[in-house]
Design an enzyme around this catalytic site. Structure first.
Site, PDB file in Angstrom:
ATOM      1  N   GLY A  87       3.143  -3.181   8.494  1.00  0.00           N
ATOM      2  CA  GLY A  87       3.364  -3.469   9.907  1.00  0.00           C
ATOM      3  C   GLY A  87       4.823  -3.818  10.177  1.00  0.00           C
ATOM      4  N   THR A 136       0.821  -1.211   0.000  1.00  0.00           N
ATOM      5  CA  THR A 136       0.000   0.000   0.000  1.00  0.00           C
ATOM      6  C   THR A 136       0.858   1.266   0.000  1.00  0.00           C
ATOM      7  N   GLU A 163      -6.190  -5.852   3.833  1.00  0.00           N
ATOM      8  CA  GLU A 163      -6.213  -7.061   2.994  1.00  0.00           C
ATOM      9  C   GLU A 163      -7.433  -7.064   2.068  1.00  0.00           C
TER      10      GLU A 163
HETATM   11  C1  LIG Z   1       1.950 -17.443  12.815  1.00  0.00           C
HETATM   12  C2  LIG Z   1       1.440 -16.260  12.090  1.00  0.00           C
HETATM   13  C3  LIG Z   1       0.524 -16.625  10.995  1.00  0.00           C
HETATM   14  C4  LIG Z   1      -0.522 -15.938  10.644  1.00  0.00           C
HETATM   15  C5  LIG Z   1      -0.945 -14.629  11.198  1.00  0.00           C
HETATM   16  C6  LIG Z   1      -2.373 -14.596  11.441  1.00  0.00           C
HETATM   17  C7  LIG Z   1      -3.195 -13.694  11.078  1.00  0.00           C
HETATM   18  C8  LIG Z   1      -3.111 -12.615  10.101  1.00  0.00           C
HETATM   19  C9  LIG Z   1      -1.981 -12.715   9.204  1.00  0.00           C
HETATM   20  C10 LIG Z   1      -1.396 -11.714   8.706  1.00  0.00           C
HETATM   21  C11 LIG Z   1      -1.991 -10.408   8.518  1.00  0.00           C
HETATM   22  C12 LIG Z   1      -1.800  -9.510   9.613  1.00  0.00           C
HETATM   23  C13 LIG Z   1      -1.899  -8.274   9.359  1.00  0.00           C
HETATM   24  C14 LIG Z   1      -2.177  -7.819   7.957  1.00  0.00           C
HETATM   25  C15 LIG Z   1      -2.017  -6.366   7.846  1.00  0.00           C
HETATM   26  C16 LIG Z   1      -2.478  -5.916   6.517  1.00  0.00           C
HETATM   27  C17 LIG Z   1      -1.833  -6.146   5.384  1.00  0.00           C
HETATM   28  C18 LIG Z   1      -2.350  -5.610   4.104  1.00  0.00           C
HETATM   29  O1  LIG Z   1      -3.375  -4.988   4.033  1.00  0.00           O
HETATM   30  S1  LIG Z   1      -1.421  -5.899   2.697  1.00  0.00           S
HETATM   31  C19 LIG Z   1      -2.217  -5.030   1.392  1.00  0.00           C
HETATM   32  C20 LIG Z   1      -3.496  -5.695   0.976  1.00  0.00           C
HETATM   33  N1  LIG Z   1      -4.072  -5.020  -0.135  1.00  0.00           N
HETATM   34  C21 LIG Z   1      -5.178  -5.416  -0.701  1.00  0.00           C
HETATM   35  O2  LIG Z   1      -5.796  -6.383  -0.306  1.00  0.00           O
HETATM   36  C22 LIG Z   1      -5.604  -4.635  -1.891  1.00  0.00           C
HETATM   37  C23 LIG Z   1      -7.001  -4.972  -2.362  1.00  0.00           C
HETATM   38  N2  LIG Z   1      -7.081  -4.881  -3.825  1.00  0.00           N
HETATM   39  C24 LIG Z   1      -7.053  -5.977  -4.632  1.00  0.00           C
HETATM   40  O3  LIG Z   1      -6.970  -7.111  -4.176  1.00  0.00           O
HETATM   41  C25 LIG Z   1      -7.134  -5.738  -6.096  1.00  0.00           C
HETATM   42  O4  LIG Z   1      -6.605  -4.570  -6.556  1.00  0.00           O
HETATM   43  C26 LIG Z   1      -8.556  -5.806  -6.632  1.00  0.00           C
HETATM   44  C27 LIG Z   1      -9.030  -7.230  -6.465  1.00  0.00           C
HETATM   45  C28 LIG Z   1      -9.468  -4.863  -5.894  1.00  0.00           C
HETATM   46  C29 LIG Z   1      -8.598  -5.426  -8.130  1.00  0.00           C
HETATM   47  O5  LIG Z   1      -7.453  -5.827  -8.759  1.00  0.00           O
HETATM   48  P1  LIG Z   1      -7.164  -5.467 -10.283  1.00  0.00           P
HETATM   49  O6  LIG Z   1      -5.795  -5.883 -10.606  1.00  0.00           O
HETATM   50  O7  LIG Z   1      -7.517  -4.037 -10.549  1.00  0.00           O
HETATM   51  O8  LIG Z   1      -8.137  -6.413 -10.952  1.00  0.00           O
HETATM   52  P2  LIG Z   1      -9.476  -6.194 -11.737  1.00  0.00           P
HETATM   53  O9  LIG Z   1     -10.531  -5.593 -10.874  1.00  0.00           O
HETATM   54  O10 LIG Z   1      -9.198  -5.496 -13.004  1.00  0.00           O
HETATM   55  O11 LIG Z   1      -9.805  -7.682 -12.040  1.00  0.00           O
HETATM   56  C30 LIG Z   1      -9.171  -8.415 -13.057  1.00  0.00           C
HETATM   57  C31 LIG Z   1      -9.480  -9.875 -12.870  1.00  0.00           C
HETATM   58  O12 LIG Z   1      -8.607 -10.411 -11.894  1.00  0.00           O
HETATM   59  C32 LIG Z   1      -9.380 -11.088 -10.904  1.00  0.00           C
HETATM   60  N3  LIG Z   1      -8.645 -11.049  -9.634  1.00  0.00           N
HETATM   61  C33 LIG Z   1      -8.400  -9.971  -8.867  1.00  0.00           C
HETATM   62  N4  LIG Z   1      -7.708 -10.375  -7.775  1.00  0.00           N
HETATM   63  C34 LIG Z   1      -7.528 -11.692  -7.886  1.00  0.00           C
HETATM   64  C35 LIG Z   1      -6.885 -12.656  -7.058  1.00  0.00           C
HETATM   65  N5  LIG Z   1      -6.312 -12.328  -5.898  1.00  0.00           N
HETATM   66  N6  LIG Z   1      -6.878 -13.937  -7.465  1.00  0.00           N
HETATM   67  C36 LIG Z   1      -7.475 -14.299  -8.629  1.00  0.00           C
HETATM   68  N7  LIG Z   1      -8.090 -13.411  -9.459  1.00  0.00           N
HETATM   69  C37 LIG Z   1      -8.126 -12.136  -9.072  1.00  0.00           C
HETATM   70  C38 LIG Z   1     -10.665 -10.325 -10.877  1.00  0.00           C
HETATM   71  O13 LIG Z   1     -11.667 -11.069 -10.266  1.00  0.00           O
HETATM   72  C39 LIG Z   1     -10.883 -10.102 -12.336  1.00  0.00           C
HETATM   73  O14 LIG Z   1     -11.361 -11.297 -12.915  1.00  0.00           O
HETATM   74  P3  LIG Z   1     -12.376 -11.238 -14.137  1.00  0.00           P
HETATM   75  O15 LIG Z   1     -11.835 -10.280 -15.138  1.00  0.00           O
HETATM   76  O16 LIG Z   1     -13.672 -10.770 -13.569  1.00  0.00           O
HETATM   77  O17 LIG Z   1     -12.437 -12.654 -14.601  1.00  0.00           O
HETATM   78  C1  FAD Z   2      -4.209  -1.723  10.574  1.00  0.00           C
HETATM   79  C2  FAD Z   2      -3.794  -1.748   9.140  1.00  0.00           C
HETATM   80  C3  FAD Z   2      -2.686  -2.474   8.783  1.00  0.00           C
HETATM   81  C4  FAD Z   2      -2.271  -2.486   7.449  1.00  0.00           C
HETATM   82  N1  FAD Z   2      -1.132  -3.157   7.127  1.00  0.00           N
HETATM   83  C5  FAD Z   2      -0.683  -3.138   5.845  1.00  0.00           C
HETATM   84  C6  FAD Z   2       0.534  -3.785   5.509  1.00  0.00           C
HETATM   85  O1  FAD Z   2       1.186  -4.411   6.346  1.00  0.00           O
HETATM   86  N2  FAD Z   2       0.958  -3.708   4.234  1.00  0.00           N
HETATM   87  C7  FAD Z   2       0.271  -3.049   3.268  1.00  0.00           C
HETATM   88  O2  FAD Z   2       0.720  -3.029   2.127  1.00  0.00           O
HETATM   89  N3  FAD Z   2      -0.893  -2.448   3.565  1.00  0.00           N
HETATM   90  C8  FAD Z   2      -1.387  -2.465   4.818  1.00  0.00           C
HETATM   91  N4  FAD Z   2      -2.564  -1.827   5.131  1.00  0.00           N
HETATM   92  C9  FAD Z   2      -3.282  -1.094   4.087  1.00  0.00           C
HETATM   93  C10 FAD Z   2      -4.577  -1.768   3.649  1.00  0.00           C
HETATM   94  O3  FAD Z   2      -4.339  -2.905   2.883  1.00  0.00           O
HETATM   95  C11 FAD Z   2      -5.440  -0.765   2.887  1.00  0.00           C
HETATM   96  O4  FAD Z   2      -5.750   0.302   3.757  1.00  0.00           O
HETATM   97  C12 FAD Z   2      -6.690  -1.423   2.382  1.00  0.00           C
HETATM   98  O5  FAD Z   2      -6.402  -2.345   1.347  1.00  0.00           O
HETATM   99  C13 FAD Z   2      -7.716  -0.401   1.859  1.00  0.00           C
HETATM  100  O6  FAD Z   2      -7.172   0.401   0.889  1.00  0.00           O
HETATM  101  P1  FAD Z   2      -7.205   2.007   0.981  1.00  0.00           P
HETATM  102  O7  FAD Z   2      -6.694   2.398   2.292  1.00  0.00           O
HETATM  103  O8  FAD Z   2      -6.539   2.480  -0.245  1.00  0.00           O
HETATM  104  O9  FAD Z   2      -8.735   2.372   0.931  1.00  0.00           O
HETATM  105  P2  FAD Z   2      -9.497   3.070  -0.249  1.00  0.00           P
HETATM  106  O10 FAD Z   2      -9.455   2.180  -1.436  1.00  0.00           O
HETATM  107  O11 FAD Z   2      -9.039   4.456  -0.432  1.00  0.00           O
HETATM  108  O12 FAD Z   2     -10.962   3.023   0.344  1.00  0.00           O
HETATM  109  C14 FAD Z   2     -11.676   4.149   0.825  1.00  0.00           C
HETATM  110  C15 FAD Z   2     -13.173   3.931   0.528  1.00  0.00           C
HETATM  111  O13 FAD Z   2     -13.360   3.905  -0.875  1.00  0.00           O
HETATM  112  C16 FAD Z   2     -14.093   2.764  -1.260  1.00  0.00           C
HETATM  113  N5  FAD Z   2     -13.627   2.276  -2.576  1.00  0.00           N
HETATM  114  C17 FAD Z   2     -12.356   2.187  -3.036  1.00  0.00           C
HETATM  115  N6  FAD Z   2     -12.344   1.657  -4.268  1.00  0.00           N
HETATM  116  C18 FAD Z   2     -13.610   1.401  -4.589  1.00  0.00           C
HETATM  117  C19 FAD Z   2     -14.250   0.832  -5.734  1.00  0.00           C
HETATM  118  N7  FAD Z   2     -13.548   0.400  -6.787  1.00  0.00           N
HETATM  119  N8  FAD Z   2     -15.595   0.691  -5.710  1.00  0.00           N
HETATM  120  C20 FAD Z   2     -16.312   1.101  -4.645  1.00  0.00           C
HETATM  121  N9  FAD Z   2     -15.764   1.630  -3.542  1.00  0.00           N
HETATM  122  C21 FAD Z   2     -14.430   1.789  -3.518  1.00  0.00           C
HETATM  123  C22 FAD Z   2     -13.839   1.722  -0.167  1.00  0.00           C
HETATM  124  O14 FAD Z   2     -14.918   0.822  -0.078  1.00  0.00           O
HETATM  125  C23 FAD Z   2     -13.704   2.601   1.075  1.00  0.00           C
HETATM  126  O15 FAD Z   2     -14.973   2.815   1.623  1.00  0.00           O
HETATM  127  C24 FAD Z   2      -3.000  -1.789   6.465  1.00  0.00           C
HETATM  128  C25 FAD Z   2      -4.137  -1.078   6.828  1.00  0.00           C
HETATM  129  C26 FAD Z   2      -4.538  -1.052   8.152  1.00  0.00           C
HETATM  130  C27 FAD Z   2      -5.763  -0.271   8.524  1.00  0.00           C
END
Ligand SMILES: CC/C=C\C/C=C\C/C=C\C/C=C\CC/C=C/C(=O)SCCNC(=O)CCNC(=O)[C@H](O)C(C)(C)COP(=O)(O)OP(=O)(O)OC[C@H]1O[C@@H](n2cnc3c(N)ncnc32)[C@H](O)[C@@H]1OP(=O)(O)O
Ligand code: FAD
Length: 674
Positions: free
Chosen positions: A196, A157, A440
């Site tokens: 994190g 992110t 996530e």
């Molecule tokens: C001992 C310890 C062990 C464990 C620990 C326990 C607990 C927890 C563990 C760890 C976690 C702890 C803390 C976590 C802290 C947080 C971390 C984070 O947040 S990391 C960052 C995470 N970020 C995200 O999740 C971002 C979300 N966005 C997306 O996933 C994608 O951008 C999105 C899906 C929204 C869109 O992607 P895009 O590339 O724009 O695709 P598009 O919409 O155009 O779709 C194209 C096509 O691809 C398909 N698709 C999308 N994603 C996937 C996928 N993952 N797999 C398969 N296919 C996918 C999508 O459906 C589409 O398909 P079609 O065209 O419709 O067929």
């Molecule tokens: C506690 C915490 C720990 C994290 N740890 C990590 C980490 O270790 N590593 C890492 O990489 N990231 C991490 N993140 C980031 C996290 O993955 C993102 O915050 C999360 O994926 C949401 O993305 P954003 O913040 O860009 O939200 P945004 O996408 O800006 O979302 C804001 C609002 O817009 C809406 N929105 C966005 N796109 C669309 C759409 N296409 N259609 C409709 N609505 C939409 C959402 O629903 C939401 O209501 C962490 C976040 C938190 C809070």
């Protein structure tokens, strides 16, 4: 006061509840743990990790400054990591310690009221090495990471983008002259943000960046990047790194920011399982599916369903035990004040929390098994099941985290004022779980991913093409008549499927209408997204209900009669609850009548009364040690008021009879001398 076997003084109301429980608590513990063997193994791990007292703090975390809290969390993370390498690795029976063991993860909760700064190391850094590296890369990085010689995180992110991964701005440009990638943050919004452990703890991280080679952009790819010196821990030249500041929770996780100024890394530090850059800069795509680089996120979404089920089990344990000892009001003047657990509205708040913890726990095991099957197929080069699994894991992550956060807050409401105390344990649980709804993959965003799949599946059903298992019910969407309501568990599950099919049909019809009226496909989709989210939610509820019911029937096949009864009551409660929450939808898409719904409400209320005598037994069956609960309200012995007072007296504010603020501000103001 009543004495238990091990001489623990137990609140008499709790003792009475335990005496009236009519089922074998241990049997239910085994169901929740996935079998007796797992329970025994879990207990052994907990004994080794917790009996020494190493998880305890001299001063409560809540009284420490942010810096002290962080340092204390690192101290305990190091103790726990060392335990994992030594005593716990063998006990957990894992090849690579801790990485996928929910028990190890849960036991760690005894050490942290918030979270460990190492969470991302084990939760995402190590899984990315395992999932995105070639075998050669893995053999270099994995042993060092597992042995904690290096500590890492996952930096995807950025300030400007989290959801839209394709919009990330950090660049990794290949330089064939030196066989290096040049990492660069071209704008403020391209700074990595949130990872994190990044702020102060880690020395490596996975960085997701736009890959450029031979002048062409190939989209986002993962790289392993050293950011701090392995000996001094000082940030390396070209790296700007720091901590992002106080948050609603996760305050011991040192979430950080990271920027690159033309920072060079060796070519081999691109994780090359799914795509490679050759020495001359040629880009080679290896994977058969374009989204395999998103694999770590899918893994964590799967893990999170289990994680939130566990946290909901904790909150419901606290709230149910407290409701058994708390007495309030006098509805019958001649009788003593009742336990608040006797109020039907309280049962309505709490029993759904217990049932949801069960439902999500069983779904998480089922989801994990499905994930293993998908991974096994992908190993053989077959990615056919990935789209369905992505749709499934997306909606289960969204609904499980959202429901759990809502129900944990409901547990707090159920504890009245005392639930608002940090020492109740519930605020920390809520702050942790509410973040899981966002990270996530945000709730709405992930449900829209599932909706994409549902719409496609609906079109396949319309064309009489075969459907994948989780959406096979869509085949019945074209019968032309509304689904027949019947209030048996199977009947209710069929109705939930009819709701999901009906809502998907409405979305498809509306989108087609909008497109006929001249809207583009993108705009027609956008205008329908409120209903698409609702359709995906309905689909997910149908999947959870169906899985929960089937799993309970299977797992209780050989259980004792009373366990069968209470487990059946809980699943039925879950089904009734959600049917009653969705009466409008049922009236739209099934043959249910007003009378059917009135009868269902009465059946639900009667079910609450049947479950009531077993409520404490049900939360005892989660078998959560006091060290894991961190709660004045939820401890096994129910000494709530004593613990609340003990904790209050620990407050540094109580160390001096008169606060300095009196002489500095209050006195001058009161004497008119300010
Ligand atoms: C001992 C310890 C062990 C464990 C620990 C326990 C607990 C927890 C563990 C760890 C976690 C702890 C803390 C976590 C802290 C947080 C971390 C984070 O947040 S990391 C960052 C995470 N970020 C995200 O999740 C971002 C979300 N966005 C997306 O996933 C994608 O951008 C999105 C899906 C929204 C869109 O992607 P895009 O590339 O724009 O695709 P598009 O919409 O155009 O779709 C194209 C096509 O691809 C398909 N698709 C999308 N994603 C996937 C996928 N993952 N797999 C398969 N296919 C996918 C999508 O459906 C589409 O398909 P079609 O065209 O419709 O067929
Ligand atoms: C506690 C915490 C720990 C994290 N740890 C990590 C980490 O270790 N590593 C890492 O990489 N990231 C991490 N993140 C980031 C996290 O993955 C993102 O915050 C999360 O994926 C949401 O993305 P954003 O913040 O860009 O939200 P945004 O996408 O800006 O979302 C804001 C609002 O817009 C809406 N929105 C966005 N796109 C669309 C759409 N296409 N259609 C409709 N609505 C939409 C959402 O629903 C939401 O209501 C962490 C976040 C938190 C809070």
């Amino acid at each position: 006061m009543t004495q238990t076997n091990n001489n623990m003084t137990v609140n008499p109301d709790l003792a009475m509840e335990r005496a009236k429980c009519n089922f074998n608590v241990l049997e239910v513990t085994h169901i929740f743990d996935g079998g007796e063997r797992n329970t025994l193994q879990r207990k052994k791990i907990e004994d080794v990790a917790l009996n020494s007292g190493a998880s305890k703090d001299a001063l409560g975390e809540e009284h420490m400054s942010p810096k002290e809290k962080y340092e204390n969390a690192v101290r305990k993370s190091c103790i726990y990591a060392t335990m994992m390498k030594n005593e716990l690795a063998e006990l957990s029976g894992l090849e690579s310690f801790g990485v996928s063991s929910p028990v190890i993860r849960r036991t760690a909760d005894a050490f942290f009221k918030e979270v460990s700064p190492f969470l991302l190391h084990l939760g995402m850094f190590v899984p990315t090495i395992m999932g995105q590296c070639t075998p050669e890369q893995q053999s270099y990085w994995l042993p060092r990471a597992l042995d904690m010689q290096i500590i890492g995180t996952y930096a995807q992110t950025e300030l400007g983008h989290g959801t839209f991964i394709r919009g990330l701005e950090t660049t990794a440009t290949y330089d064939p002259e030196t066989e290096e990638f040049v990492l660069h943050s071209p704008t403020l919004s391209s700074y990595k943000w949130w990872a994190g452990g990044l702020g102060k703890t880690v020395n490596y991280c996975i960085v997701v960046a736009q890959l450029y080679t031979k002048g062409e952009c190939h989209g986002t790819h993962p790289f392993i990047v050293q950011i701090r010196d392995e000996d001094t821990h000082v940030p390396l030249p070209g790296i700007k790194v720091g901590e992002i500041g106080p948050k609603m929770g996760f305050n011991t996780a040192d979430n950080g920011f990271l920027g690159f100024d033309h920072y060079r890394i060796p070519r081999e530090h691109m994780l090359m399982k799914n795509a490679q850059v050759l020495k001359d800069g040629t880009y080679v795509k290896v994977a058969r599916h374009g989204k395999l680089t998103y694999g770590t996120m899918v893994f964590v979404r799967v893990v999170l369903v289990n994680e939130v089920a566990f946290n909901l089990a904790k909150a419901s344990t606290i709230a149910v035990r407290y409701s058994a000892i708390r007495r309030q009001s006098k509805p019958k003047p001649d009788e003593v004040e009742p336990q608040i657990l006797d109020y039907v509205t309280q049962q309505h708040k709490l029993f759904i929390a217990i049932a949801t913890a069960h439902a999500l726990q069983l779904c998480s095991t089922w989801l994990w098994e499905s994930f293993s099957a998908v991974l096994a197929q992908m190993k053989g080069g077959n990615t056919d099941t990935l789209p369905e699994f992505h749709a499934l894991s997306s909606c289960l992550k969204a609904i499980s985290t959202s429901d759990s956060a809502h129900l944990i807050e409901q547990c707090r409401h159920a504890c009245g004022g005392h639930g608002y105390m940090i020492s109740s344990g519930i605020p920390n649980l809520y702050n942790f779980v509410s973040a899981t709804r966002t990270y996530e993959g945000d709730y709405t965003v992930l449900l829209l991913q599932t909706a994409r799949f549902l719409v496609k599946a609906y079109e396949q059903a319309e064309a009489k093409k075969p459907l994948t298992p989780t959406v096979s019910y869509l085949a019945h969407a074209f019968s032309g008549s509304r689904a027949t309501w019947d209030n048996s568990p199977d009947g209710i599950i069929r109705s939930f499927q009819a709701l999901a099919a009906g809502k998907t049909a409405v979305c498809v019809t509306n989108m087609r209408k909008r497109m006929r009226a001249g809207l583009s496909q993108v705009d027609a989709w956008e205008m329908s997204t409120i209903q698409l989210v609702a359709a995906a939610e309905a689909h997910c509820r149908a999947v959870i209900a169906d899985t929960y019911r089937k799993e309970i029937v299977r797992l209780t096949a050989n259980s004792s009669p009373n366990v069968k009864v209470v487990m059946d009551q809980l699943t039925t409660l879950y089904l009734y609850y959600w049917a009653l929450e969705r009466t409008g939808d049922l009236l739209m898409f099934t043959s249910v009548s007003q009378k059917d719904l009135v009868d269902l409400q009465i059946a639900y209320e009667e079910l609450l009364l049947k479950i009531r005598p077993n409520a404490v037994g049900l939360v005892d069956a989660f078998d959560l040690r006091d060290e894991l609960l961190h709660s004045t309200l939820g401890s096994y012995d129910g000494r709530v008021y004593e613990r609340l007072m003990e904790e209050a007296l620990k407050s540094p504010m109580n160390k001096e009879p008169v606060s300095d603020a009196y002489s500095k501000y209050l006195r001058p103001m009161m004497k008119g001398k300010l």
